[in-house]
Design a protein around this motif. Structure first.
Motif, PDB file in Angstrom:
ATOM      1  N   THR A  50       0.711  -1.190  -0.132  1.00  0.00           N
ATOM      2  CA  THR A  50       0.016   0.111  -0.192  1.00  0.00           C
ATOM      3  C   THR A  50       0.775   1.357   0.184  1.00  0.00           C
ATOM      4  N   PHE A  51       1.951   1.166   0.812  1.00  0.00           N
ATOM      5  CA  PHE A  51       2.781   2.251   0.815  1.00  0.00           C
ATOM      6  C   PHE A  51       3.475   2.725  -0.590  1.00  0.00           C
ATOM      7  N   ALA A  52       3.812   1.478  -1.094  1.00  0.00           N
ATOM      8  CA  ALA A  52       4.729   1.619  -2.445  1.00  0.00           C
ATOM      9  C   ALA A  52       3.752   2.137  -3.417  1.00  0.00           C
ATOM     10  N   LEU A  53       2.353   1.632  -3.520  1.00  0.00           N
ATOM     11  CA  LEU A  53       1.441   1.974  -4.494  1.00  0.00           C
ATOM     12  C   LEU A  53       1.353   3.572  -4.254  1.00  0.00           C
ATOM     13  N   ILE A  54       0.823   4.077  -3.081  1.00  0.00           N
ATOM     14  CA  ILE A  54       0.693   5.496  -2.835  1.00  0.00           C
ATOM     15  C   ILE A  54       1.959   6.344  -3.141  1.00  0.00           C
ATOM     16  N   ALA A  55       3.015   5.752  -2.797  1.00  0.00           N
ATOM     17  CA  ALA A  55       4.334   6.444  -3.250  1.00  0.00           C
ATOM     18  C   ALA A  55       4.166   6.566  -4.768  1.00  0.00           C
ATOM     19  N   GLY A  56       4.207   5.501  -5.333  1.00  0.00           N
ATOM     20  CA  GLY A  56       4.404   5.504  -7.094  1.00  0.00           C
ATOM     21  C   GLY A  56       3.606   6.303  -7.490  1.00  0.00           C
ATOM     22  N   ILE A  57       2.291   6.332  -7.058  1.00  0.00           N
ATOM     23  CA  ILE A  57       1.280   7.292  -7.568  1.00  0.00           C
ATOM     24  C   ILE A  57       1.539   8.777  -7.582  1.00  0.00           C
ATOM     25  N   CYS A  58       2.172   9.312  -6.344  1.00  0.00           N
ATOM     26  CA  CYS A  58       2.570  10.435  -5.991  1.00  0.00           C
ATOM     27  C   CYS A  58       3.768  10.851  -6.796  1.00  0.00           C
ATOM     28  N   TRP A  59       4.572   9.868  -7.108  1.00  0.00           N
ATOM     29  CA  TRP A  59       5.764  10.204  -7.844  1.00  0.00           C
ATOM     30  C   TRP A  59       5.399  10.198  -9.451  1.00  0.00           C
ATOM     31  N   LEU A  60       4.256   9.738  -9.937  1.00  0.00           N
ATOM     32  CA  LEU A  60       3.617   9.891 -11.209  1.00  0.00           C
ATOM     33  C   LEU A  60       3.179  11.156 -11.344  1.00  0.00           C
ATOM     34  N   ILE A  61       2.400  11.669 -10.552  1.00  0.00           N
ATOM     35  CA  ILE A  61       1.828  13.093 -10.479  1.00  0.00           C
ATOM     36  C   ILE A  61       2.759  13.904 -10.490  1.00  0.00           C
ATOM     37  N   PHE A  62       3.646  13.786  -9.723  1.00  0.00           N
ATOM     38  CA  PHE A  62       5.003  14.802  -9.809  1.00  0.00           C
ATOM     39  C   PHE A  62       5.792  14.837 -10.902  1.00  0.00           C
ATOM     40  N   ALA A  63       5.753  13.675 -11.794  1.00  0.00           N
ATOM     41  CA  ALA A  63       6.532  13.582 -13.094  1.00  0.00           C
ATOM     42  C   ALA A  63       5.548  13.997 -14.077  1.00  0.00           C
ATOM     43  N   LEU A  64       4.485  13.993 -14.027  1.00  0.00           N
ATOM     44  CA  LEU A  64       3.661  14.460 -15.195  1.00  0.00           C
ATOM     45  C   LEU A  64       3.424  15.891 -14.909  1.00  0.00           C
ATOM     46  N   LEU A 102      15.211  18.291 -19.324  1.00  0.00           N
ATOM     47  CA  LEU A 102      14.112  18.134 -18.417  1.00  0.00           C
ATOM     48  C   LEU A 102      12.961  17.204 -18.917  1.00  0.00           C
ATOM     49  N   MET A 103      12.898  17.191 -20.375  1.00  0.00           N
ATOM     50  CA  MET A 103      11.995  16.078 -20.965  1.00  0.00           C
ATOM     51  C   MET A 103      12.527  14.747 -20.565  1.00  0.00           C
ATOM     52  N   ALA A 104      13.947  14.584 -20.513  1.00  0.00           N
ATOM     53  CA  ALA A 104      14.475  13.114 -20.383  1.00  0.00           C
ATOM     54  C   ALA A 104      14.217  12.949 -18.669  1.00  0.00           C
ATOM     55  N   ASP A 105      14.454  13.771 -17.936  1.00  0.00           N
ATOM     56  CA  ASP A 105      14.108  13.936 -16.527  1.00  0.00           C
ATOM     57  C   ASP A 105      12.645  13.490 -16.180  1.00  0.00           C
ATOM     58  N   ARG A 106      11.592  14.034 -16.959  1.00  0.00           N
ATOM     59  CA  ARG A 106      10.223  13.666 -16.918  1.00  0.00           C
ATOM     60  C   ARG A 106      10.170  12.186 -17.138  1.00  0.00           C
ATOM     61  N   GLN A 107      10.794  11.968 -18.162  1.00  0.00           N
ATOM     62  CA  GLN A 107      10.496  10.328 -18.432  1.00  0.00           C
ATOM     63  C   GLN A 107      10.964   9.518 -17.607  1.00  0.00           C
ATOM     64  N   ILE A 108      12.118   9.903 -17.088  1.00  0.00           N
ATOM     65  CA  ILE A 108      12.984   8.811 -15.879  1.00  0.00           C
ATOM     66  C   ILE A 108      11.995   8.799 -14.868  1.00  0.00           C
ATOM     67  N   HIS A 109      11.437  10.078 -14.154  1.00  0.00           N
ATOM     68  CA  HIS A 109      10.728  10.013 -13.162  1.00  0.00           C
ATOM     69  C   HIS A 109       9.075   9.273 -13.495  1.00  0.00           C
ATOM     70  N   THR A 110       8.562   9.386 -14.631  1.00  0.00           N
ATOM     71  CA  THR A 110       7.365   8.716 -14.863  1.00  0.00           C
ATOM     72  C   THR A 110       7.604   7.153 -14.846  1.00  0.00           C
ATOM     73  N   ILE A 111       9.037   6.807 -15.448  1.00  0.00           N
ATOM     74  CA  ILE A 111       9.060   5.485 -15.410  1.00  0.00           C
ATOM     75  C   ILE A 111       9.344   4.707 -14.109  1.00  0.00           C
ATOM     76  N   VAL A 112      10.022   5.507 -13.129  1.00  0.00           N
ATOM     77  CA  VAL A 112      10.393   5.101 -11.758  1.00  0.00           C
ATOM     78  C   VAL A 112       9.089   5.154 -11.146  1.00  0.00           C
ATOM     79  N   GLY A 113       8.225   6.176 -11.236  1.00  0.00           N
ATOM     80  CA  GLY A 113       7.008   6.081 -10.481  1.00  0.00           C
ATOM     81  C   GLY A 113       6.059   5.008 -10.874  1.00  0.00           C
TER      82      GLY A 113
END
Length: 191
Positions: free
Chosen positions: A6-20, A39-50
């Motif tokens: 549950t913690f990982a799911l919430i953290a991943g969703i928050c990370w995705l919102i941040f990335a997008l 910056l586009m490459a950074d957003r792509q990496i953050h989206t994948i990790v999230g």
């Protein structure tokens, strides 16, 4: 496991919102904006990790098994009613659903545990020891060779109490040992 999922799911969703929501454009100075490849490459990496963290969390939640030890304990202490098949407590003598009288389930005998073991010189002494232990109301279990014991018990304290009962009643002197199934030194207990 479910809590971590549950913690990982919430953290991943928050990370995705941040990335997008990252701004990948920079000012040109003439009032315009252009996309920055870094910056586009950074957003792509953050989206994948999230996304990976959110997916891993979702899998842990779905495949995590039982939620709590209390739920597992409650499930272990229940059985189906023989008349209506609804779940009732193991020790119940009347079904709360259909009202049928049911026999209380017998507690399963331990296969391994603490035993008050007594050694015997020959088969005649072994038989009299078995009768003496049975006479005290304690369960009898075979041990190594001609030895027999009272048990097995879940705790060492219960085995010590059996040792006192055997010593004070039929005057059997014994020792406390742990009877296991791994060593192969003890015959298996059949149900």
């Amino acid at each position: 496991m479910k809590g971590l999922g549950t913690f990982a799911l919430i953290a991943g969703i928050c990370w995705l919102i941040f990335a997008l929501s990252m701004d990948v454009s920079v000012s040109t100075g003439a009032g315009g904006r252009v996309n920055n490849l870094g910056l586009m490459a950074d957003r792509q990496i953050h989206t994948i990790v999230g996304g990976v963290i959110a997916l891993a969390g979702l899998l842990m939640v779905l495949l995590g098994g039982k939620g709590s030890p209390a739920a597992a304990q409650a499930e272990k202490n229940t059985r189906p009613c023989p008349m209506c098949a609804e779940s009732i407590k193991t020790a119940a003598i009347k079904c709360k659903h259909c009202g049928a009288d049911v026999e209380p389930a017998a507690a399963p005998r331990l296969k391994n545990g603490w035993v008050a073991s007594t050694t015997c010189r020959d088969e005649e002494e072994q038989q009299s020891t078995i009768e003496a232990i049975t006479g005290t109301g304690l369960p009898v279990v075979s041990m190594i060779g001609l030895a027999v014991g009272a048990g097995p018990f879940a705790t060492k304290e219960e085995a010590k109490q059996a040792l006192v009962t055997m010593r004070d009643g039929p005057r059997l002197f014994s020792e406390i040992v742990y009877r296991d199934s791994v060593s192969g030194k003890y015959p298996p207990i059949s149900d």
